[in-house]
Structures are given as structure tokens and as C-alpha cells.
Design a protein around this motif. Structure first.
Motif, PDB file in Angstrom:
ATOM      1  N   SER A  97       0.795  -1.132   0.046  1.00 20.68           N
ATOM      2  CA  SER A  97       0.302  -0.333   0.157  1.00 20.68           C
ATOM      3  C   SER A  97       0.765   1.151  -0.108  1.00 20.68           C
ATOM      4  O   SER A  97       0.752   2.229  -0.571  1.00 20.68           O
ATOM      5  CB  SER A  97      -1.194  -0.091   1.317  1.00 20.68           C
ATOM      6  OG  SER A  97      -0.196   0.061   2.219  1.00 20.68           O
ATOM      7  N   TRP A 153      -3.154   9.080   0.686  1.00 24.41           N
ATOM      8  CA  TRP A 153      -3.186  10.128  -0.074  1.00 24.41           C
ATOM      9  C   TRP A 153      -3.996  11.235   0.164  1.00 24.41           C
ATOM     10  O   TRP A 153      -3.728  12.458   0.291  1.00 24.41           O
ATOM     11  CB  TRP A 153      -3.236   9.032  -1.893  1.00 24.41           C
ATOM     12  CG  TRP A 153      -3.375  11.181  -2.515  1.00 24.41           C
ATOM     13  CD1 TRP A 153      -1.873  10.522  -3.249  1.00 24.41           C
ATOM     14  CD2 TRP A 153      -3.967  12.134  -3.466  1.00 24.41           C
ATOM     15  NE1 TRP A 153      -1.995  12.732  -4.223  1.00 24.41           N
ATOM     16  CE2 TRP A 153      -3.649  12.662  -4.082  1.00 24.41           C
ATOM     17  CE3 TRP A 153      -5.569  11.911  -3.184  1.00 24.41           C
ATOM     18  CZ2 TRP A 153      -4.269  14.030  -4.987  1.00 24.41           C
ATOM     19  CZ3 TRP A 153      -6.340  12.435  -4.131  1.00 24.41           C
ATOM     20  CH2 TRP A 153      -5.933  14.213  -4.463  1.00 24.41           C
ATOM     21  N   LEU A 164       1.054   4.045  -2.504  1.00 24.27           N
ATOM     22  CA  LEU A 164       0.523   4.493  -2.388  1.00 24.27           C
ATOM     23  C   LEU A 164       1.772   6.261  -3.450  1.00 24.27           C
ATOM     24  O   LEU A 164       1.319   7.351  -3.724  1.00 24.27           O
ATOM     25  CB  LEU A 164       0.868   5.537  -0.695  1.00 24.27           C
ATOM     26  CG  LEU A 164       1.675   7.461  -0.320  1.00 24.27           C
ATOM     27  CD1 LEU A 164      -0.529   7.537  -0.852  1.00 24.27           C
ATOM     28  CD2 LEU A 164       0.877   7.274   1.111  1.00 24.27           C
ATOM     29  N   VAL A 180      -4.783   3.355  -0.350  1.00 23.33           N
ATOM     30  CA  VAL A 180      -3.616   4.019  -0.967  1.00 23.33           C
ATOM     31  C   VAL A 180      -4.302   5.473  -1.030  1.00 23.33           C
ATOM     32  O   VAL A 180      -4.019   6.201  -0.448  1.00 23.33           O
ATOM     33  CB  VAL A 180      -3.583   3.571  -1.976  1.00 23.33           C
ATOM     34  CG1 VAL A 180      -3.131   4.570  -3.048  1.00 23.33           C
ATOM     35  CG2 VAL A 180      -3.060   1.983  -2.075  1.00 23.33           C
ATOM     36  N   ASP A 181      -5.845   5.349  -1.368  1.00 27.65           N
ATOM     37  CA  ASP A 181      -6.545   6.390  -1.665  1.00 27.65           C
ATOM     38  C   ASP A 181      -7.253   6.962  -0.444  1.00 27.65           C
ATOM     39  O   ASP A 181      -7.069   8.566   0.213  1.00 27.65           O
ATOM     40  CB  ASP A 181      -8.557   5.691  -2.155  1.00 27.65           C
ATOM     41  CG  ASP A 181      -8.216   5.071  -3.169  1.00 27.65           C
ATOM     42  OD1 ASP A 181      -7.297   5.491  -3.914  1.00 27.65           O
ATOM     43  OD2 ASP A 181      -9.455   5.256  -3.895  1.00 27.65           O
ATOM     44  N   GLU A 190       0.892   6.625  -6.895  1.00 30.17           N
ATOM     45  CA  GLU A 190      -0.366   7.823  -7.017  1.00 30.17           C
ATOM     46  C   GLU A 190       0.483   9.464  -6.631  1.00 30.17           C
ATOM     47  O   GLU A 190       0.220  10.476  -7.836  1.00 30.17           O
ATOM     48  CB  GLU A 190      -1.315   8.379  -5.669  1.00 30.17           C
ATOM     49  CG  GLU A 190      -2.126   6.175  -5.760  1.00 30.17           C
ATOM     50  CD  GLU A 190      -2.920   6.279  -7.287  1.00 30.17           C
ATOM     51  OE1 GLU A 190      -3.755   7.603  -7.000  1.00 30.17           O
ATOM     52  OE2 GLU A 190      -2.653   5.708  -8.106  1.00 30.17           O
TER      53      GLU A 190
END
Length: 372
Positions: free
Chosen positions: A103, A366, A107, A362-363, A110
């Protein structure tokens, strides 16, 4: 999370699962992750020996933010059915650390594409399972002026993809405590001529239920007998040495420390009464993981912004995590993501981190990098 980033993160997670390494032995894992980040991002990768971190530079004056993942696996056989089953006999990623590492790398992917509103530090920490890495790695926060720190864990038995956190204690403090006693040997026919530690150890064990009685403490306090080792299997000789291994645990670190003090005072008193020498050692030391309310609120706000399923954690958890060192250095908090109600428990043969919660992690991370 972009589909291409998800595919890379899943492949990485499976590679990590195939090559687990125990605490303080995470050589391949560390190198593999560093190579991945160098191949797929322009983040600065800083090798610190047993651990490393990756740094995304934003150019912003906002306080930096750090995320922690753990490198180590467990001495537990892997019995999953997938092609990514562990290739190391007797060792497996049965706590989900392979997912945590994947993860953070997700990230990083991203960040490479979307950027962030503040500097981001991705900390890949060694030795979490034995409480050996958190204190060392957390010192990066004051060194770099990092104001926020987050870690996360996967929670079997909780709806898949649901996020939870709480204010204050989320994971208990704990430590291994080894009380060692030395007396004087004697022939078994003349016990009065020697000094045997068995009776002091027995008295300490007998006192434990009263020591941890709920009415004596604000939070929960536990003292678990792990092993009693007294003497040798020689029936002509009275025991003259002994060790009592305990795990002490507390919802509040200060109360665990108070329990430790009571046990040490008891050991000293009984040793003096019985003419014994004694000492105490500690291992697997974990602080209380206490979420700063402000940091926890940012998790709630991020989950809301992403329209993620969210609930307040129903209670603190008795297990320990050395992430607790990070909130001592910056505003920090842990959050959890559900693995599903039917997911096997962590630390068991059939546990396997569910890939489909990687986008949630991850979302959310972020989103936490965004300006308030």
C-alpha cells in the motif's frame, strides 16, 4: 487508485508474500522494495541500514506527513492456496505486513502521478513484530520536522473495506519481563542446606490475580505467565536457579509501568527473604499506541471525503504495535481497514491479506496528504 498502480501493487504484494523474512532479517524485502520504488518513481530513497524511507518533495511549507509500513513476517507456516504461497518453510506474512508495504508503494505511485500538498515520508520499518524498530524509525519525524504520522492495520471479522479509528488508546502497551533468580544448590536430601528460588517464583505467580484485579486499575491490566523454568532434571540436587517469564500488558502505558514496578518490588522482597540474587530483563517492548484526537479526526474527514464506509472502533485492542512510538514524536494515529467477516484471523496458517482493500488504504493515505 489507478488500475495500473493497483496491478503493480498486487504483483508486488504477492512477491513479498512469497519471500517472507523474520524480524531483523528483512534484507531481501528491503532491497526489493527499494528497487521497486527506484524503478517506478522519482522519490528519493534513503537507505538507513535495517530500514529505509522514501521522500516525496512537494515544495510546500506545510508540515510533512509520514506513513509507516512494516517489513517483517512471522514464524508461522503459510497454508494459503494461491500461487503466491510462501517459499520459506515455517515463515509467512500472516499479519498483513506484505499488504502494508504494497500500500505504501501504491501511494508512492499515486504521488508520482498526482502529487501531494505537503512533503511525504514513506517509512519502511524493520522489526515490528518484536517491538525492535518503531523507536528508531520514529526519530525521523523530529529530524525532518514531520508534523503528522499515520499507520494502519487490517482487521479480519470487520466488513471488508470499512475504515475505523478512535481517539486515545487503540492498542495496548506490552512487554516481556524475565525475572531471574540464583540461589545455592544442595543435595536433595538436605534442602535446608541450599537456597531454592522455586518458592519465590511460586509466591509471585500466586499474587498475580490480585495484582491485576480490575478494581485496582483505571484501564485493563494483564500479567500472563509464559514460562517457568526452575532447576534441572537431576533428582539428587535441589534447584538453585530459576526464571519466570511474563508478559505484562496495559490499556495505559503508565499502568503497565506501575504493574512492572510492583512485580519488581515483590521479586526483590522475596529474593531477600530467601537469600537469593535476582535480576530482571525485558524484551518485545511495545508502548501504548495512543491516537492523537486531531490526527484521528483527519482520518474521519478523509474517509468522509472519499465516501468510504466508516465506524468508530468499538474499543481499544489488547494486541500491541510499536507504531506507538510515532505519536510520541508528532501528531499521529492508526486506522484499520476491514478484511471481511469471514476472513481468517491474523497470525494463523490460512490468513492472506485481501488485495482488494489496497485501493482503500492508498486512497485514504493520499487524501490525508491533502491540505486541511
Amino acid at each position: 487508485m489507478e488500475q495500473k498502480h493497483y496491478d503493480l501493487a498486487v504483483r508486488l504484494r504477492h512477491e513479498l508474500h512469497q519471500h517472507p523474512e523474520l524480524s531483523l532479517e528483512e534484507t531481501w524485502t528491503r532491497r526489493h522494495l527499494m528497487d521497486f520504488l527506484k524503478a517506478h518513481t522519482r522519490l528519493e530513497v534513503v537507505d538507513k541500514g535495517r530500514w529505509f524511507y522514501a521522500h516525496y518533495r512537494s515544495g510546500s511549507s506545510l508540515p510533512g506527513i509520514a506513513f509507516r509500513a512494516e517489513l517483517d513476517a512471522l514464524p508461522v507456516e503459510d497454508a494459503i492456496s494461491g500461487d503466491h504461497v510462501s517459499r520459506v518453510p515455517g515463515c509467512g506474512h500472516k499479519c498483513g505486513h506484505d499488504g502494508h508495504m504494497a500500500s505504501l508503494c501504491g501511494l508512492a505511485l499515486e504521488l508520482e502521478e498526482k502529487g501531494a500538498d505537503r512533503d511525504v515520508y514513506l517509512i519502511f520499518q524493520h522489526g515490528e513484530e518484536i517491538g525492535a524498530g518503531g523507536e528508531e524509525c520514529s526519530m525521523l519525524l523530529p529530524e525532518k520536522g514531520v508534523g503528522l504520522a499515520y499507520g494502519w492495520h487490517n482487521r479480519p471479522g470487520m466488513p471488508k473495506g470499512m475504515v475505523q479509528t478512535m481517539d486515545g488508546t487503540m492498542y495496548y502497551a506490552s512487554k516481556g519481563m524475565i525475572l531471574h533468580f540464583d540461589g545455592v544448590p544442595s543435595h536433595a536430601s538436605m534442602p535446608e542446606a541450599g537456597r531454592c528460588p522455586a518458592f519465590a517464583i511460586a509466591r509471585i505467580i500466586s499474587a498475580i490475580p490480585q495484582l491485576v484485579a480490575p478494581q485496582n486499575w483505571k484501564g485493563q491490566v494483564f500479567c500472563t505467565v509464559i514460562q517457568v523454568d526452575v532447576g534441572e532434571p537431576a533428582f539428587g540436587t535441589q534447584a538453585s536457579r530459576g526464571e519466570l517469564l511474563l508478559t505484562i500488558r496495559g490499556q495505559y502505558e503508565r499502568e503497565m509501568d506501575a504493574l512492572q514496578q510492583k512485580l519488581e518490588q515483590m521479586a526483590q522482597a522475596y529474593a531477600q527473604e530467601d537469600g537469593l540474587n535476582w535480576n530482571v530483563r525485558f524484551c518485545d517492548v511495545f508502548p501504548e499506541s495512543a491516537n492523537d484526537p486531531a490526527a484521528a479526526q483527519r482520518i474521519r474527514d478523509a474517509a468522509k471525503a472519499l465516501k468510504l464506509a466508516y465506524r468508530e472502533a468499538p474499543h481499544p485492542y489488547r494486541g500491541s504495535d510499536d507504531f506507538g512510538y510515532y505519536p510520541k514524536q508528532a501528531s499521529g494515529a492508526m486506522f484499520e481497514i476491514g478484511c471481511g467477516e469471514d476472513c481468517p484471523p491474523i497470525h494463523t496458517l490460512h490468513y492472506d491479506f485481501p488485495d482488494d482493500i489496497l485501493p482503500v488504504a492508498v486512497d485514504l493515505m493520499w487524501q490525508l496528504t491533502r491540505a486541511d
